[in-house]
Scaffold this motif. Sequence first.
Motif, PDB file in Angstrom:
ATOM      1  N   VAL A  31       0.866  -1.179   0.000  1.00  0.00           N
ATOM      2  CA  VAL A  31       0.000   0.000   0.000  1.00  0.00           C
ATOM      3  C   VAL A  31       0.903   1.228   0.000  1.00  0.00           C
ATOM      4  N   CYS A  32       0.465   2.295  -0.620  1.00  0.00           N
ATOM      5  CA  CYS A  32       1.258   3.531  -0.658  1.00  0.00           C
ATOM      6  C   CYS A  32       1.445   4.091   0.761  1.00  0.00           C
ATOM      7  N   PRO A  33       2.644   4.584   1.067  1.00  0.00           N
ATOM      8  CA  PRO A  33       2.890   5.101   2.420  1.00  0.00           C
ATOM      9  C   PRO A  33       2.494   6.560   2.630  1.00  0.00           C
ATOM     10  N   TYR A  34       1.900   7.217   1.678  1.00  0.00           N
ATOM     11  CA  TYR A  34       1.695   8.661   1.830  1.00  0.00           C
ATOM     12  C   TYR A  34       0.289   9.015   2.326  1.00  0.00           C
ATOM     13  N   CYS A  35      -0.680   9.190   1.455  1.00  0.00           N
ATOM     14  CA  CYS A  35      -1.921   9.820   1.935  1.00  0.00           C
ATOM     15  C   CYS A  35      -3.014   8.808   2.265  1.00  0.00           C
ATOM     16  N   GLY A  36      -4.086   9.321   2.826  1.00  0.00           N
ATOM     17  CA  GLY A  36      -5.180   8.491   3.312  1.00  0.00           C
ATOM     18  C   GLY A  36      -6.028   7.848   2.231  1.00  0.00           C
ATOM     19  N   VAL A  37      -5.745   8.132   0.965  1.00  0.00           N
ATOM     20  CA  VAL A  37      -6.476   7.431  -0.099  1.00  0.00           C
ATOM     21  C   VAL A  37      -6.183   5.931  -0.016  1.00  0.00           C
ATOM     22  N   GLY A  38      -4.942   5.585   0.298  1.00  0.00           N
ATOM     23  CA  GLY A  38      -4.618   4.171   0.484  1.00  0.00           C
ATOM     24  C   GLY A  38      -4.525   3.393  -0.815  1.00  0.00           C
ATOM     25  N   CYS A  39      -3.820   3.936  -1.787  1.00  0.00           N
ATOM     26  CA  CYS A  39      -3.683   3.237  -3.072  1.00  0.00           C
ATOM     27  C   CYS A  39      -2.883   1.952  -2.880  1.00  0.00           C
ATOM     28  N   GLN A  40      -3.365   0.893  -3.471  1.00  0.00           N
ATOM     29  CA  GLN A  40      -2.600  -0.349  -3.457  1.00  0.00           C
ATOM     30  C   GLN A  40      -1.581  -0.299  -4.590  1.00  0.00           C
ATOM     31  N   ARG A  71      -4.546   3.217 -10.190  1.00  0.00           N
ATOM     32  CA  ARG A  71      -4.009   4.579 -10.317  1.00  0.00           C
ATOM     33  C   ARG A  71      -3.021   4.883  -9.177  1.00  0.00           C
ATOM     34  N   LEU A  72      -2.078   5.741  -9.450  1.00  0.00           N
ATOM     35  CA  LEU A  72      -1.187   6.289  -8.425  1.00  0.00           C
ATOM     36  C   LEU A  72      -0.910   7.746  -8.765  1.00  0.00           C
ATOM     37  N   CYS A  73      -0.631   8.550  -7.766  1.00  0.00           N
ATOM     38  CA  CYS A  73      -0.198   9.920  -8.051  1.00  0.00           C
ATOM     39  C   CYS A  73       1.329   9.962  -8.053  1.00  0.00           C
ATOM     40  N   VAL A  74       1.868  11.152  -8.194  1.00  0.00           N
ATOM     41  CA  VAL A  74       3.322  11.288  -8.337  1.00  0.00           C
ATOM     42  C   VAL A  74       4.061  10.799  -7.089  1.00  0.00           C
ATOM     43  N   LYS A  75       3.453  10.967  -5.915  1.00  0.00           N
ATOM     44  CA  LYS A  75       4.154  10.521  -4.697  1.00  0.00           C
ATOM     45  C   LYS A  75       4.195   8.994  -4.646  1.00  0.00           C
ATOM     46  N   GLY A  76       3.050   8.374  -4.902  1.00  0.00           N
ATOM     47  CA  GLY A  76       3.021   6.913  -4.848  1.00  0.00           C
ATOM     48  C   GLY A  76       3.904   6.292  -5.913  1.00  0.00           C
ATOM     49  N   ARG A  77       3.982   6.934  -7.061  1.00  0.00           N
ATOM     50  CA  ARG A  77       4.729   6.336  -8.167  1.00  0.00           C
ATOM     51  C   ARG A  77       6.241   6.589  -8.053  1.00  0.00           C
ATOM     52  N   HIS A 111      -5.255  14.662  -2.153  1.00  0.00           N
ATOM     53  CA  HIS A 111      -5.796  13.304  -2.285  1.00  0.00           C
ATOM     54  C   HIS A 111      -5.942  13.021  -3.781  1.00  0.00           C
ATOM     55  N   PRO A 112      -4.811  13.002  -4.480  1.00  0.00           N
ATOM     56  CA  PRO A 112      -4.877  13.073  -5.944  1.00  0.00           C
ATOM     57  C   PRO A 112      -5.665  11.951  -6.602  1.00  0.00           C
ATOM     58  N   VAL A 113      -5.556  10.738  -6.083  1.00  0.00           N
ATOM     59  CA  VAL A 113      -6.306   9.665  -6.736  1.00  0.00           C
ATOM     60  C   VAL A 113      -7.799   9.770  -6.407  1.00  0.00           C
ATOM     61  N   ALA A 114      -8.145  10.217  -5.221  1.00  0.00           N
ATOM     62  CA  ALA A 114      -9.565  10.492  -4.937  1.00  0.00           C
ATOM     63  C   ALA A 114     -10.096  11.544  -5.906  1.00  0.00           C
TER      64      ALA A 114
HETATM   65 FE1  SF4 Z   1      -0.265   7.486  -2.471  1.00  0.00          FE
HETATM   66 FE2  SF4 Z   1      -0.998   9.361  -4.190  1.00  0.00          FE
HETATM   67 FE3  SF4 Z   1      -2.548   7.256  -3.766  1.00  0.00          FE
HETATM   68 FE4  SF4 Z   1      -2.301   9.115  -1.898  1.00  0.00          FE
HETATM   69  S1  SF4 Z   1      -3.225   9.377  -3.906  1.00  0.00           S
HETATM   70  S2  SF4 Z   1      -2.230   6.907  -1.555  1.00  0.00           S
HETATM   71  S3  SF4 Z   1      -0.156   9.715  -2.134  1.00  0.00           S
HETATM   72  S4  SF4 Z   1      -0.516   7.231  -4.685  1.00  0.00           S
END
Ligand code: SF4
Length: 747
Positions: free
Chosen positions: A14-23, A91-97, A241-244
């Motif tokens: 799971v992504c370590p950054y925001c509360g969206v919780g992208c896998q 999907r992922l945003c720039v931080k997750g990717r 919350h870019p993916v949201a």
């Molecule tokens: Fe990670 Fe971005 Fe998804 Fe948030 S929106 S969990 S920062 S990839």
Amino acid sequence: HGDSAQADRKVDSVCPYCGVGCQLTYHIQQEPSDRKGFRGQSEGEVRGPGTAEVASREGFTAPSRSSVTGFPSQERILFVEGRNGPSNQNRLCVKGRFGFDYPGHPARLTRPLIRKPGLPKGLDPDFDPAQPLTHFREASWDEALDAAASGLLELKTTHGPKALAGFGSAKCSNEEAWLFQKLVRTGFGSNNVDHCTRLCHASSVAALMECLGSGAVTASFMQALKADVVILIGCNPAVNHPVAATYFKQAAKHGTQLIILDPRGQALDAYASLSVRFTPGADVALLNAMLNVIISEGMYDESYIADHTEGFEALAASVTDMTPEAMSGLCGVAPAVIRDLARRYATAERAMIFWGMGISQHTHGTDNARCLISLALACGHTGRPGTGLHPLRGQNNVQGASDAGMIPMVLPDYQPVGDAQLRAAFEELWNTPLDDTPGLTVVEIMDAIHSGTIKGMLIQGENPAMSDPDLNHARGALGKLEHLVVQDLFATETAQFADVILPASAWPEKDGTVTNTNRQVQLGRAAVALPGEARPDWWITQEIARRFGLDWDYAHPREVFAEMAHGMPSLANITWERLERESSVTYPCPAEDAPGADVVFSDAFPRAGGLARFTPTRPLPPDEPIDGDFPTVLTTGRQLEHWHTGSMTRRSQVLDSLEPEAAASLSPGELNRLGVAPGEPLTITTRRGAITLKSRVDPVMPDGMVFIPFCYVEAAVNLLTNPALDPYGKIPEFKYAACRVTRAEKH
Ligand code: SF4
């Protein structure tokens, strides 16, 4: 993103950054033997790998493994891909990717450190992240843990349990949060345990608990796809919350009316049916005027109110005088626009409200959230698909850390510490008496250090020397502590005040669960080895607990999760084994073979009688209104590329390259008025201090406001922010401080 053919294996997490919780899936590569540290830097070789021999010597049970996490220690994350999780659908945003290289940064702490005697505490002006900390010496784990625990124990013995406090981390797992608050409650002996929820959504949780009986969202953000109207207020999802945000765009493209209410503009305005900018801090005036219209025009849901709520008459009476005409001057929105807003929301078949810290980070943040709840209850917009209330949670595990009890006034699952019956269940589970008085919150703890009440702290992965308001006050408090133990990945600004620093684990280095903004409990799997002698946070907490005489013997986070599931009804029917199979399960969950509830409170609310409550509110001014000396509103927040205090993203090569330095964003009109070209330096001054940084022109900024992100130590905006607290959520007013903006002669 690299060539997948070069990856040697994959690990789902799971992504370590925001509360969206992208896998996501980590693609792991065996490293060439000549690896030199952080790519792009010429100095700082990554220090030696952890070994089974070191682990065994220090008492960490990882037999027959080549590293403490069981992976060859010469591996690294090559690249990251999104996978088909419920909240991201690949999907992922720039931080997750791209933000995955921080664990291998050369400044990573790999050995325990003890402060050399006689050296002053505080931010080291010559601090160089590529060099060892000059005020510390390396120590063995046994020596460092003994020093960490004995210093705290001495203070407890001399001054009593309330001389100690702990800040846990919403960046750690649920299991680590559970153990941390258990250590403070059963080892330190008080409820002085808090974390960054106090700086983000504590006021939202206070209002939700009061009005609905539950502090979590009533529906996931994916439900926006089923809504006719979506209101976004005080949030900027495309940044935070870019993916949201992609779900909100998708909903708008399929016909959902997106309504954006914010003092600033934002990228999602391009998708909105209606964007309304209002006066900073005037949320209560605007929202009560909407309630006035809904009630005076009879647009409320009479049968829903009768069946599911209490207190509507008092609410209706309280907003009688708050007509759009009466509130327009306060909130800066024309009466006709307020009426339009109210009608759009109230007459929708299905409508949702999402909010962020523009709502919560005010001295009236709880009132702001109460108004949003009243709107939803008055219109019957909860409990059905496409309806609901959703505070977009910030950190990847702030929901889970709060659920697990890392809050000073409640035990796990929000059970008040003062309730003898509820407390007794935990006393039995943990076999020890518990303190029955609420502990102190984040900012209150800093005040208590200054007043001499709190003398020792354990800080796990939080960085109050950057994240707290009025940093001179907060840093002064950290410097006054008689004993400070910090466990973290790096020598953060907070760690520089420590007596003992314990090298901890990055998210890709450990197993554990996290709970995202949608109430989805998700499994993170260790992907790479811990560097050097760094250890998982749960292991560190257990070692300190043992030195406090606690009989802890957890061999793996799954054992902690089992204990949590025993003590937390919210986790019913969610097991570690199930998470290993499914990766994500939403709570509440009715059966082990059933999915969890995406939408809750269809029949009843978890309050006495099953009824939700309306709480009337009145508009209040900000704690520190603008005036002739300080005529501009200072507001703070995050950037897309950086996370909170920057301890991870500023050590992530791609992200830091994209946003390498601090900037103050102002409208073109403000910069013109100041006679400053974009990029020229400005000085921002409040009653608490001044910083100088580059200017940036941003057309979405209103005149009379400046925005500064809080991740840059070289221009730490929290030196300027106002520590005044919301009386219910105890959250500081980060979103409004009176400031003066002037042209700087030099930068
Ligand atoms: Fe990670 Fe971005 Fe998804 Fe948030 S929106 S969990 S920062 S990839």
